[in-house]
Design an enzyme around this catalytic site. Sequence first.
Site, short mmCIF file in Angstrom:
data_model
loop_
_atom_site.label_atom_id
_atom_site.label_comp_id
_atom_site.label_asym_id
_atom_site.label_seq_id
_atom_site.Cartn_x
_atom_site.Cartn_y
_atom_site.Cartn_z
N HIS A 14 0.86 -1.21 0.00
CA HIS A 14 0.00 0.00 0.00
C HIS A 14 0.88 1.25 0.00
O HIS A 14 1.42 1.63 1.03
CB HIS A 14 -0.90 0.01 1.24
CG HIS A 14 -1.89 1.14 1.26
ND1 HIS A 14 -3.23 0.95 1.47
CD2 HIS A 14 -1.73 2.47 1.10
CE1 HIS A 14 -3.85 2.11 1.45
NE2 HIS A 14 -2.96 3.07 1.24
N HIS A 16 1.37 5.47 -1.71
CA HIS A 16 0.94 6.61 -2.52
C HIS A 16 2.20 7.21 -3.13
O HIS A 16 3.05 7.73 -2.38
CB HIS A 16 0.23 7.66 -1.66
CG HIS A 16 -1.01 7.15 -1.01
ND1 HIS A 16 -2.25 7.24 -1.59
CD2 HIS A 16 -1.20 6.48 0.16
CE1 HIS A 16 -3.15 6.67 -0.80
NE2 HIS A 16 -2.53 6.19 0.26
N LYS A 98 -9.49 -0.31 -5.72
CA LYS A 98 -9.50 0.36 -4.42
C LYS A 98 -10.85 1.01 -4.17
O LYS A 98 -11.35 1.77 -5.01
CB LYS A 98 -8.39 1.43 -4.40
CG LYS A 98 -8.32 2.23 -3.11
CD LYS A 98 -7.88 1.38 -1.92
CE LYS A 98 -8.06 2.11 -0.61
NZ LYS A 98 -6.82 2.58 -0.04
N HIS A 135 -10.57 1.12 1.96
CA HIS A 135 -10.33 2.12 3.01
C HIS A 135 -11.53 2.02 3.94
O HIS A 135 -12.62 2.48 3.61
CB HIS A 135 -10.19 3.52 2.41
CG HIS A 135 -9.88 4.56 3.45
ND1 HIS A 135 -8.66 5.20 3.52
CD2 HIS A 135 -10.62 5.03 4.48
CE1 HIS A 135 -8.67 6.03 4.55
NE2 HIS A 135 -9.85 5.96 5.15
N HIS A 173 -4.75 -0.69 5.93
CA HIS A 173 -4.22 0.09 7.06
C HIS A 173 -5.12 0.05 8.28
O HIS A 173 -5.65 1.08 8.72
CB HIS A 173 -3.90 1.54 6.68
CG HIS A 173 -4.89 2.22 5.77
ND1 HIS A 173 -6.22 2.26 6.04
CD2 HIS A 173 -4.73 2.87 4.60
CE1 HIS A 173 -6.83 2.92 5.07
NE2 HIS A 173 -5.95 3.30 4.19
N ASP A 246 1.40 2.60 3.60
CA ASP A 246 0.55 3.78 3.40
C ASP A 246 1.40 5.05 3.40
O ASP A 246 0.94 6.10 3.86
CB ASP A 246 -0.56 3.86 4.45
CG ASP A 246 -1.66 4.84 4.05
OD1 ASP A 246 -1.76 5.17 2.86
OD2 ASP A 246 -2.41 5.29 4.94
C1 NCD Z 1 -3.63 9.19 2.06
C2 NCD Z 1 -3.16 10.22 1.03
O1 NCD Z 1 -2.61 11.24 1.42
O2 NCD Z 1 -3.34 9.97 -0.18
N1 NCD Z 1 -3.65 9.80 3.35
C3 NCD Z 1 -3.56 9.18 4.54
O3 NCD Z 1 -3.69 9.83 5.57
N2 NCD Z 1 -3.33 7.88 4.61
C4 NCD Z 1 -4.96 8.65 1.68
C5 NCD Z 1 -5.35 7.43 2.45
O4 NCD Z 1 -4.76 6.36 2.27
O5 NCD Z 1 -6.25 7.52 3.29
ZN ZN Z 2 -3.40 5.03 1.70
#
Ligand code: NCD
Ligand code: ZN
Length: 345
Positions: A14, A16, A98, A135, A173, A246
């Site tokens: 996971h 970003h 997702k 999520h 998460h 995450d």
């Molecule tokens: C994530 C993001 O910034 O894209 N933020 C977070 O707090 N984890 C989005 C997400 O996974 O909820």
């Molecule tokens: Zn995330």
Amino acid sequence: MTDRIVIARPDDWHVHLRDGAMLDAVAPYTARQFARAIVMPNLVPPVTTAAAASAYRDRIRKAAGPGFEPLMTVYLTDGIDPDELERGYAEGVWVAAKLYPAHATTNSAHGVTDIAKIKAGLARMQKIGMKLLIHGEVTDKAVDIFDREKTFIDRVMAPLRRDFPGLKIVFEHITTKEAAEFVLAQKADTAATITPHHLIIDRNSIFEGGVRPHLYCLPIAKRAIHRDALRKAATSGDARFFLGTDTAPHTVETKEAACGCAGIFNAPAALEAYVQVFDEEKALDKFEAFASLNGPAFYGLPVNKEKIALSRAANAIPDRVAAAGTGVVAFLGGKTIPWRFDGPV
Ligand code: NCD
Ligand code: ZN
């Protein structure tokens, strides 16, 4: 005392990675430690087509360099076309979809407003074996922010699990004892990722001596009893729990603001943070299962052949990294932690 461990190269289930200049700055941190990563589709606009996911994958490969394989996901929206889901899956563009409840978190405005609106898509995913990543927070403002995951289990996750018994689901998460218990009560087709920060901080950490915007993420960190339940789950060796950082970079300006963004950037020292927890829990022997074996088993992928090492050694984590013409503050930045990533062996 174990001072060095050698394990199969881990994957991050996971992440970003963003896009543009931010992607270029952050992707090498993930690629340095992990062979593969499940890439979240919450760009602006979100990744909803096979063409967009394929183009994004090319940009990630370029930014991360050789030896790293991005595993793509598609962002579910109301009324998503089951044929498009199947096309991307059959062509090997993405491995999972997702589900963001609309407005649950960063860039989720286009998310799903009601599970009823994606039933045809979920039925198709169940049929073809495509995984669903969730999520798990309700967006009902009447529900306290610290209860939104627990409430999601009752209102959404449990009915979904009943209605699609053959769907492979990852509860992403997880942050609560209830989520860990829910996963343990299911069969092997329900798994969960756990972040390093939710294994280390609790909700007090966000307010220690003042507000700490760099510890604000979603789902928000809960009470210590929940963190401790997550530590127990992660270090148990149970195949249903695996590594998903995450890592969610935001610029320092957008974090340190009157309305700061949610997300913790932990890629610079992700494995070191996790291994410290396993060490503290006297479970270093379970670390390889969590980091390198359970994820591939769930996704039906081979375990990485390469090995990496981590050693017990004082490791000063840089406070922030340069990115997109500014900086991103790293999780544990400015701290010295007791484990170091040695790289491939
Ligand atoms: C994530 C993001 O910034 O894209 N933020 C977070 O707090 N984890 C989005 C997400 O996974 O909820
Ligand atoms: Zn995330």
